[in-house]
Scaffold this motif. Structure first.
Motif, PDB file in Angstrom:
ATOM      1  N   MET A  87      50.323  33.499  43.067  1.00 26.59           N
ATOM      2  CA  MET A  87      50.012  34.956  43.089  1.00 26.59           C
ATOM      3  C   MET A  87      51.323  35.788  43.230  1.00 26.59           C
ATOM      4  SD  MET A  87      46.438  35.385  43.720  1.00 26.59           S
ATOM      5  CE  MET A  87      45.546  33.979  43.580  1.00 26.59           C
ATOM      6  N   SER A  88      51.273  36.962  42.825  1.00 26.29           N
ATOM      7  CA  SER A  88      52.636  37.646  42.865  1.00 26.29           C
ATOM      8  C   SER A  88      52.930  38.331  44.405  1.00 26.29           C
ATOM      9  CB  SER A  88      52.285  39.151  42.224  1.00 26.29           C
ATOM     10  OG  SER A  88      53.454  39.872  42.160  1.00 26.29           O
ATOM     11  N   THR A  89      54.083  38.012  44.715  1.00 26.00           N
ATOM     12  CA  THR A  89      54.526  38.580  45.995  1.00 26.00           C
ATOM     13  C   THR A  89      54.922  40.133  46.205  1.00 26.00           C
ATOM     14  OG1 THR A  89      57.017  38.098  45.550  1.00 26.00           O
ATOM     15  CG2 THR A  89      55.668  36.279  46.372  1.00 26.00           C
ATOM     16  N   THR A  90      55.352  40.585  44.809  1.00 24.47           N
ATOM     17  CA  THR A  90      55.090  42.231  45.079  1.00 24.47           C
ATOM     18  C   THR A  90      54.099  42.846  44.305  1.00 24.47           C
ATOM     19  OG1 THR A  90      57.647  41.870  45.175  1.00 24.47           O
ATOM     20  CG2 THR A  90      56.949  44.065  44.648  1.00 24.47           C
ATOM     21  N   PRO A  91      53.186  43.617  44.804  1.00 19.63           N
ATOM     22  CA  PRO A  91      52.167  44.140  44.110  1.00 19.63           C
ATOM     23  C   PRO A  91      52.767  45.082  43.187  1.00 19.63           C
ATOM     24  CG  PRO A  91      52.064  44.820  46.529  1.00 19.63           C
ATOM     25  CD  PRO A  91      52.979  43.769  46.334  1.00 19.63           C
ATOM     26  N   THR A  92      51.967  45.217  42.035  1.00 19.49           N
ATOM     27  CA  THR A  92      52.498  46.437  41.204  1.00 19.49           C
ATOM     28  C   THR A  92      51.941  47.727  41.645  1.00 19.49           C
ATOM     29  OG1 THR A  92      50.920  45.676  39.637  1.00 19.49           O
ATOM     30  CG2 THR A  92      53.068  44.877  39.164  1.00 19.49           C
ATOM     31  N   LYS A  93      50.242  47.766  41.927  1.00 20.64           N
ATOM     32  CA  LYS A  93      49.811  48.836  42.123  1.00 20.64           C
ATOM     33  C   LYS A  93      48.475  48.161  42.768  1.00 20.64           C
ATOM     34  CE  LYS A  93      46.816  52.664  40.349  1.00 20.64           C
ATOM     35  NZ  LYS A  93      46.367  53.026  39.206  1.00 20.64           N
ATOM     36  N   LEU A  94      48.339  48.704  44.010  1.00 20.89           N
ATOM     37  CA  LEU A  94      47.156  48.427  44.867  1.00 20.89           C
ATOM     38  C   LEU A  94      46.041  49.338  44.505  1.00 20.89           C
ATOM     39  CD1 LEU A  94      49.022  47.959  48.296  1.00 20.89           C
ATOM     40  CD2 LEU A  94      48.399  46.168  46.458  1.00 20.89           C
ATOM     41  N   ILE A  95      44.956  48.720  44.564  1.00 19.63           N
ATOM     42  CA  ILE A  95      43.487  49.442  44.303  1.00 19.63           C
ATOM     43  C   ILE A  95      42.667  48.943  45.442  1.00 19.63           C
ATOM     44  CG2 ILE A  95      43.776  49.684  41.657  1.00 19.63           C
ATOM     45  CD1 ILE A  95      42.082  47.319  41.459  1.00 19.63           C
ATOM     46  N   SER A  96      41.585  49.852  45.574  1.00 22.07           N
ATOM     47  CA  SER A  96      40.571  49.510  46.685  1.00 22.07           C
ATOM     48  C   SER A  96      39.497  48.562  46.312  1.00 22.07           C
ATOM     49  CB  SER A  96      39.758  50.900  46.831  1.00 22.07           C
ATOM     50  OG  SER A  96      38.836  51.098  45.900  1.00 22.07           O
ATOM     51  N   ALA A  97      39.113  47.670  47.208  1.00 25.94           N
ATOM     52  CA  ALA A  97      38.014  46.859  46.902  1.00 25.94           C
ATOM     53  C   ALA A  97      36.886  47.138  46.200  1.00 25.94           C
ATOM     54  CB  ALA A  97      37.658  46.177  48.173  1.00 25.94           C
ATOM     55  N   ALA A  98      36.548  48.643  46.166  1.00 23.63           N
ATOM     56  CA  ALA A  98      35.513  49.045  45.488  1.00 23.63           C
ATOM     57  C   ALA A  98      35.963  49.270  44.108  1.00 23.63           C
ATOM     58  CB  ALA A  98      35.020  50.293  46.044  1.00 23.63           C
ATOM     59  N   GLU A  99      36.995  49.657  43.612  1.00 22.56           N
ATOM     60  CA  GLU A  99      37.336  49.830  42.380  1.00 22.56           C
ATOM     61  C   GLU A  99      37.855  48.353  41.674  1.00 22.56           C
ATOM     62  OE1 GLU A  99      40.597  53.573  42.316  1.00 22.56           O
ATOM     63  OE2 GLU A  99      41.184  51.867  43.812  1.00 22.56           O
ATOM     64  N   ALA A 100      38.277  47.266  42.457  1.00 24.86           N
ATOM     65  CA  ALA A 100      38.144  45.953  42.021  1.00 24.86           C
ATOM     66  C   ALA A 100      36.863  45.415  41.498  1.00 24.86           C
ATOM     67  CB  ALA A 100      38.933  44.783  42.749  1.00 24.86           C
ATOM     68  N   ALA A 101      36.057  45.755  42.473  1.00 25.44           N
ATOM     69  CA  ALA A 101      34.758  45.107  42.206  1.00 25.44           C
ATOM     70  C   ALA A 101      34.210  45.782  41.048  1.00 25.44           C
ATOM     71  CB  ALA A 101      33.912  45.476  43.406  1.00 25.44           C
ATOM     72  N   LYS A 102      34.141  47.038  40.834  1.00 27.67           N
ATOM     73  CA  LYS A 102      33.864  47.820  39.468  1.00 27.67           C
ATOM     74  C   LYS A 102      34.432  47.106  38.205  1.00 27.67           C
ATOM     75  CE  LYS A 102      32.868  52.324  37.745  1.00 27.67           C
ATOM     76  NZ  LYS A 102      32.803  53.884  38.072  1.00 27.67           N
ATOM     77  N   MET A 103      35.672  46.803  38.230  1.00 26.70           N
ATOM     78  CA  MET A 103      36.347  46.330  37.298  1.00 26.70           C
ATOM     79  C   MET A 103      35.681  44.981  36.824  1.00 26.70           C
ATOM     80  SD  MET A 103      40.117  47.358  37.693  1.00 26.70           S
ATOM     81  CE  MET A 103      40.769  46.346  36.148  1.00 26.70           C
ATOM     82  N   LEU A 104      35.385  44.317  38.123  1.00 26.66           N
ATOM     83  CA  LEU A 104      34.947  42.938  37.680  1.00 26.66           C
ATOM     84  C   LEU A 104      33.617  42.748  37.780  1.00 26.66           C
ATOM     85  CD1 LEU A 104      37.437  41.220  39.974  1.00 26.66           C
ATOM     86  CD2 LEU A 104      37.646  41.202  37.506  1.00 26.66           C
ATOM     87  N   THR A 105      32.667  43.726  37.946  1.00 27.53           N
ATOM     88  CA  THR A 105      31.361  43.887  37.920  1.00 27.53           C
ATOM     89  C   THR A 105      30.858  42.902  39.205  1.00 27.53           C
ATOM     90  OG1 THR A 105      30.886  42.346  35.951  1.00 27.53           O
ATOM     91  CG2 THR A 105      30.777  44.729  35.485  1.00 27.53           C
ATOM     92  N   VAL A 106      31.311  43.094  40.043  1.00 26.87           N
ATOM     93  CA  VAL A 106      30.576  42.224  41.295  1.00 26.87           C
ATOM     94  C   VAL A 106      30.593  43.104  42.490  1.00 26.87           C
ATOM     95  CG1 VAL A 106      31.954  40.107  40.789  1.00 26.87           C
ATOM     96  CG2 VAL A 106      33.175  41.689  42.191  1.00 26.87           C
ATOM     97  N   HIS A 107      29.931  42.913  43.776  1.00 27.61           N
ATOM     98  CA  HIS A 107      29.852  43.556  44.751  1.00 27.61           C
ATOM     99  C   HIS A 107      31.217  43.745  45.413  1.00 27.61           C
ATOM    100  CE1 HIS A 107      28.250  45.426  48.524  1.00 27.61           C
ATOM    101  NE2 HIS A 107      27.229  45.764  47.757  1.00 27.61           N
ATOM    102  N   PRO A 108      31.608  44.705  46.092  1.00 30.39           N
ATOM    103  CA  PRO A 108      32.778  44.992  47.013  1.00 30.39           C
ATOM    104  C   PRO A 108      32.816  43.894  48.042  1.00 30.39           C
ATOM    105  CG  PRO A 108      31.867  47.296  46.547  1.00 30.39           C
ATOM    106  CD  PRO A 108      30.862  46.072  45.979  1.00 30.39           C
TER     107      PRO A 108
END
Length: 62
Positions: free
Chosen positions: A1-22
């Motif tokens: 896993m990367s040590t320096t994040p490029t862009k942080l997104i919310s758990a809700a946004e990530a869940a929507k991208m992956l079609t899973v629940h937050p």
């Protein structure tokens, strides 16, 4: 896993991208599948690059 994040997104946004629940995103952070960044007690962010890495195209055999 990367040590320096490029862009942080919310758990809700990530869940929507992956079609899973937050809640699933939170569980993946707890299990170590994803790196989570706590902004406050109730605010969790994840690295967009880590989410995109999970979106791997697959080939369907016909």
């Amino acid at each position: 896993m990367s040590t320096t994040p490029t862009k942080l997104i919310s758990a809700a946004e990530a869940a929507k991208m992956l079609t899973v629940h937050p809640i699933t995103i939170g569980r993946w952070v707890q299990s170590g599948k994803l790196t989570g960044y706590r902004i406050s007690e109730r605010v969790l962010r994840v690295d967009l690059a880590e989410i995109e890495a999970l979106l791997v195209p697959t080939q369907v055999k016909s």
